[in-house]
Write an enzyme that holds these catalytic residues in place. Structure first.
Site, PDB file in Angstrom:
ATOM      1  N   SER A  64       0.827  -1.210   0.000  1.00  0.00           N
ATOM      2  CA  SER A  64       0.000   0.000   0.000  1.00  0.00           C
ATOM      3  C   SER A  64       0.863   1.263   0.000  1.00  0.00           C
ATOM      4  CB  SER A  64      -0.910   0.027   1.224  1.00  0.00           C
ATOM      5  OG  SER A  64      -1.745  -1.104   1.256  1.00  0.00           O
TER       6      SER A  64
HETATM    7  N1  SAH Z   1      -0.877  -4.973   4.093  1.00  0.00           N
HETATM    8  C1  SAH Z   1      -0.132  -5.235   2.882  1.00  0.00           C
HETATM    9  C2  SAH Z   1      -0.839  -4.779   1.620  1.00  0.00           C
HETATM   10  C3  SAH Z   1      -1.753  -5.798   1.246  1.00  0.00           C
HETATM   11  S1  SAH Z   1      -2.451  -5.862  -0.360  1.00  0.00           S
HETATM   12  C4  SAH Z   1       1.242  -4.618   2.918  1.00  0.00           C
HETATM   13  O1  SAH Z   1       1.531  -3.871   3.836  1.00  0.00           O
HETATM   14  O2  SAH Z   1       2.023  -4.914   2.025  1.00  0.00           O
HETATM   15  C5  SAH Z   1      -3.812  -6.918   0.102  1.00  0.00           C
HETATM   16  C6  SAH Z   1      -3.436  -8.322   0.500  1.00  0.00           C
HETATM   17  O3  SAH Z   1      -4.629  -8.976   0.895  1.00  0.00           O
HETATM   18  C7  SAH Z   1      -2.858  -9.153  -0.646  1.00  0.00           C
HETATM   19  O4  SAH Z   1      -1.642  -9.710  -0.244  1.00  0.00           O
HETATM   20  C8  SAH Z   1      -3.911 -10.228  -0.872  1.00  0.00           C
HETATM   21  O5  SAH Z   1      -3.375 -11.470  -1.291  1.00  0.00           O
HETATM   22  C9  SAH Z   1      -4.556 -10.330   0.502  1.00  0.00           C
HETATM   23  N2  SAH Z   1      -5.893 -10.896   0.496  1.00  0.00           N
HETATM   24  C10 SAH Z   1      -6.850 -10.804  -0.467  1.00  0.00           C
HETATM   25  N3  SAH Z   1      -7.954 -11.454  -0.080  1.00  0.00           N
HETATM   26  C11 SAH Z   1      -7.687 -11.991   1.166  1.00  0.00           C
HETATM   27  C12 SAH Z   1      -8.452 -12.790   2.076  1.00  0.00           C
HETATM   28  N4  SAH Z   1      -9.705 -13.183   1.808  1.00  0.00           N
HETATM   29  N5  SAH Z   1      -7.865 -13.133   3.245  1.00  0.00           N
HETATM   30  C13 SAH Z   1      -6.590 -12.741   3.545  1.00  0.00           C
HETATM   31  N6  SAH Z   1      -5.820 -11.992   2.704  1.00  0.00           N
HETATM   32  C14 SAH Z   1      -6.361 -11.622   1.529  1.00  0.00           C
END
Ligand code: SAH
Length: 215
Positions: A64
């Site tokens: 992000s």
């Molecule tokens: N917090 C992260 C950014 C995440 S992007 C950072 O600091 O880098 C969103 C993330 O959510 C992705 O890695 C994606 O694979 C995950 N994601 C998507 N759907 C999800 C679900 N149902 N449960 C857990 N993670 C999920």
């Protein structure tokens, strides 16, 4: 990996940028100033690490934007020692920001390859959240309740299981919507009273409902 004076200088500039955009919480700013964000990006993107932008981290996912990380963290109103659930571990950057805020972090990722990569990477740079491979819609019932919950992917709706896993008095920060999301804080005032507030528009990768990809 090296965290040079040049990187530290770039982080100071980044802090000035996100302050200008409205982030006030000194602890949040200090956390972002401390964490070497360039460690989290593929080497081909390192020069962009301290721009206020989201970046690809593989598997079609993103780390992000620093402002967004700061904004969500500020909304959590963290106090040291609190138990926090993060949905969407991704690169682990947000989890590190939470750890720097002095809270206990439990984080879930549903893409196995990303989970495995981050599970090795974070301890290697000195950060040790509890990491789980699983479905964020279900949360972590075995470790509930949580003081705070942060969802870092765009949710089509607020998952009921997560509301249940929030302590009374707890706050959940979750971007809700399909294409563009509204940042929502849901405060569980009491077991039966929920208060929702809106905090503007953001764009996240989707919180995926199909969890059986096995990847
Ligand atoms: N917090 C992260 C950014 C995440 S992007 C950072 O600091 O880098 C969103 C993330 O959510 C992705 O890695 C994606 O694979 C995950 N994601 C998507 N759907 C999800 C679900 N149902 N449960 C857990 N993670 C999920």
């Amino acid at each position: 990996m090296i965290d040079s004076y040049k990187h530290k200088g770039l982080r100071k500039q980044l802090i000035a940028v996100i302050k200008e955009k409205g982030i006030k919480d000194e602890n949040v700013l200090a956390a972002i100033e401390k964490i070497p964000r360039h460690f989290f990006l593929d080497s081909s993107f390192i020069e962009f690490a301290y721009q206020d932008k989201a970046f690809p981290i593989g598997n079609g996912q993103t780390i992000s934007q620093p402002y967004t990380v700061a904004f969500q963290t500020e909304l959590l109103q963290l106090k040291k020692g609190e138990k926090v659930l993060e949905v969407g571990t991704g690169s682990g950057y947000q989890a590190c920001v939470l750890l720097e805020m002095g809270v206990k972090v439990f984080t879930i990722e549903r893409q196995k390859s990303l989970y495995q990569k981050t599970k090795i990477f974070l301890p290697g740079i000195g950060y040790n959240p509890r990491m789980f491979y699983g479905d964020g819609y279900a949360g972590l019932p075995a470790y509930a309740p949580f003081d705070k919950i942060i969802v870092t992917a765009g949710a089509p709706f607020i998952p009921e299981a997560l509301i249940q896993q929030l302590k009374p008095g707890g706050i959940m920060v979750v971007p809700v919507g399909d294409d563009i999301q509204t940042m929502i804080t849901l405060t569980k005032v009491t077991e039966t009273k929920l208060v929702q507030q809106e905090h503007g528009s953001f764009r996240f990768v989707p919180l995926l409902e199909d969890k059986a990809d096995g990847k």
